[in-house]
Design a protein around this motif. Structure first.
Motif, PDB file in Angstrom:
ATOM      1  N   SER A  64      -0.877   4.293   6.684  1.00 36.70           N
ATOM      2  CA  SER A  64      -0.428   4.524   5.273  1.00 36.70           C
ATOM      3  C   SER A  64       1.054   3.987   4.999  1.00 36.70           C
ATOM      4  CB  SER A  64      -0.258   6.231   5.123  1.00 36.70           C
ATOM      5  OG  SER A  64       0.347   6.661   3.977  1.00 36.70           O
ATOM      6  N   ASP A 114       3.093  12.371   3.564  1.00 35.35           N
ATOM      7  CA  ASP A 114       1.831  11.704   4.377  1.00 35.35           C
ATOM      8  C   ASP A 114       1.269  12.667   5.430  1.00 35.35           C
ATOM      9  OD1 ASP A 114       4.555  11.123   5.480  1.00 35.35           O
ATOM     10  OD2 ASP A 114       4.197   8.964   5.333  1.00 35.35           O
ATOM     11  N   ALA A 146      -2.035   8.560   1.264  1.00 34.10           N
ATOM     12  CA  ALA A 146      -2.401   8.898   2.851  1.00 34.10           C
ATOM     13  C   ALA A 146      -3.651   9.650   2.706  1.00 34.10           C
ATOM     14  CB  ALA A 146      -1.239   9.509   3.440  1.00 34.10           C
TER      15      ALA A 146
END
Ligand SMILES: Cc1ncc(C[n+]2csc(CCOP(=O)(O)OP(=O)(O)O)c2C)c(N)n1
Length: 361
Positions: free
Chosen positions: A31, A57, A82
């Motif tokens: 991510s 995330d 994410a």
């Protein structure tokens, strides 16, 4: 803030949770690499603006691990890059969407940047209007009730969204009918520039739960296992027919709201405090402590994540933009899906990052 900021992260109790921590870290690195690439493309004027999940995330990835991928219905918001990767969307799909490519599987380039959706993964298409997707999630949960299936609907949203009327309507209806829905707030204490205390006169959205007839739990959103466990409990509750829940995950927003603003509304101290809560070094330290990451291994993982992000971004860049003649495609029912979407649908949900782990489903 409360003691949440300083609490020691939860320790894994079994091998599956240890493996999960490691996987969460791998998705996290991917991510971050994808986000970095987005940022460069945006600064080059190639991609439109980017909203990063940095800081959110770990909470996004850990909560994604608690649902049944491709079975439960997912109602994300624009910051959930994410989450998308954790559910098995590819960086290519994200880039193709934000670069406005013809093969954008979310909408054929009719949606704003990072408005992810995926029929195969049951990710609903949402609007830019914050909180507007919460009633949709409740509608999906109501449908599960009517159809008698065991799907749970989960909506992710920010603390700013919690001020919208749609949030009240969604929670109220979910509480009245005790629907299988989880409200997952990524509470970063700020909505663009408006601080927490001007969104809610309470410490946590979780406090509202009992008033809507559902439990509410506050969790440190930088603690991967704590988030996973809190979300699992809420999802299991919903699946067992015990009704909705609120999970309020306290997360830092490390970057500006989007690449379009300069974060001048926060003091340097506030920005430093957000950075100090970055979940990445925290998770790395946990992995090292539990022997789940060899010293020096991170550089390798990071390199692989960056190479993948670069390759998939380049592939998206090289694919054609929509032809003007097809501007009216999908205005009416009956237009065939885009071949890319049809291909993805035919492939099914594919392999997700947590599929081979022995997690309760
Ligand atoms: C109904 C509505 N009002 C205002 C906006 C403008 N807007 C876009 S993002 C945002 C802040 C949302 O903050 P939050 O829900 O806390 O999410 P975050 O971006 O902090 O993750 C606002 C006010 C909008 N999109 N929709």
């Amino acid at each position: 803030m409360t003691s949440l900021d300083t609490e020691k992260p939860a320790a894994p109790v079994n091998a599956a949770e240890r493996a999960l921590l490691r996987r969460i870290y791998e998705v996290l690195l991917l991510s971050r690499a994808v986000e970095e690439r987005f940022w460069v493309l945006s600064r080059q004027g190639v991609a439109s603006f980017v909203l990063t999940p940095r800081g959110h995330d770990v909470a996004q990835i850990a909560s994604a691990a608690a649902i049944r991928r491709g079975h439960d219905s997912v109602w994300p918001y624009y910051r959930d890059m994410a989450l998308a990767l954790a559910l098995g969307l590819t960086p290519f799909e994200l880039f193709a969407g934000s670069l406005g490519r013809d093969c954008d599987p979310h909408s054929g380039s009719r949606q704003l940047t990072l408005h992810i959706s995926s029929p195969r993964l049951r990710i609903g298409s949402v609007s830019s209007e914050i909180a507007a997707h919460l009633p949709h999630a409740v509608g999906a949960a109501y449908a599960s009730r009517v159809l008698g299936d065991d799907r749970v609907a989960v909506a992710w949203f920010g603390d700013g969204a919690s001020s919208e009327g749609a949030t009240h309507e969604a929670m109220n209806l979910a509480g009245i009918h005790q629907l299988p829905v989880v409200f997952f707030c990524e509470n970063n204490d700020i909505a663009i520039s408006v601080p927490h205390h001007l969104q809610m006169p309470i410490a946590s959205l979780a406090e509202r739960g009992p008033a809507y007839g559902m439990p509410g739990v506050r969790v440190d959103g930088t603690d991967a296992l704590a988030v996973y466990r809190a979300t699992r409990t809420a999802v299991a509750r919903a699946r067992a027919g015990l009704g909705p829940s609120i999970v309020d995950a306290h997360v830092p927003r490390i970057t500006s709201h989007s690449s379009q603003d300069d974060d001048q509304y926060r003091t340097p101290q506030e920005k430093a405090a957000a950075e100090a809560r970055d979940p990445l070094p925290k998770l790395r330290a946990e992995l090292l402590e539990f022997g789940l990451l060899a010293p020096g291994e991170e550089a390798q993982l990071q390199q692989a994540a960056r190479a993948r992000a670069l390759e998939e971004a380049d592939r998206a860049l090289a694919s054609p933009e929509p032809a003007p003649a097809r501007a009216r495609r999908w205005l009416y029912a009956g237009d065939p899906p885009h071949p890319e979407l049809a291909r993805l649908e035919a492939e099914g949900i594919g392999v997700g990052p947590f599929d081979d782990l022995d997690l309760p489903s």
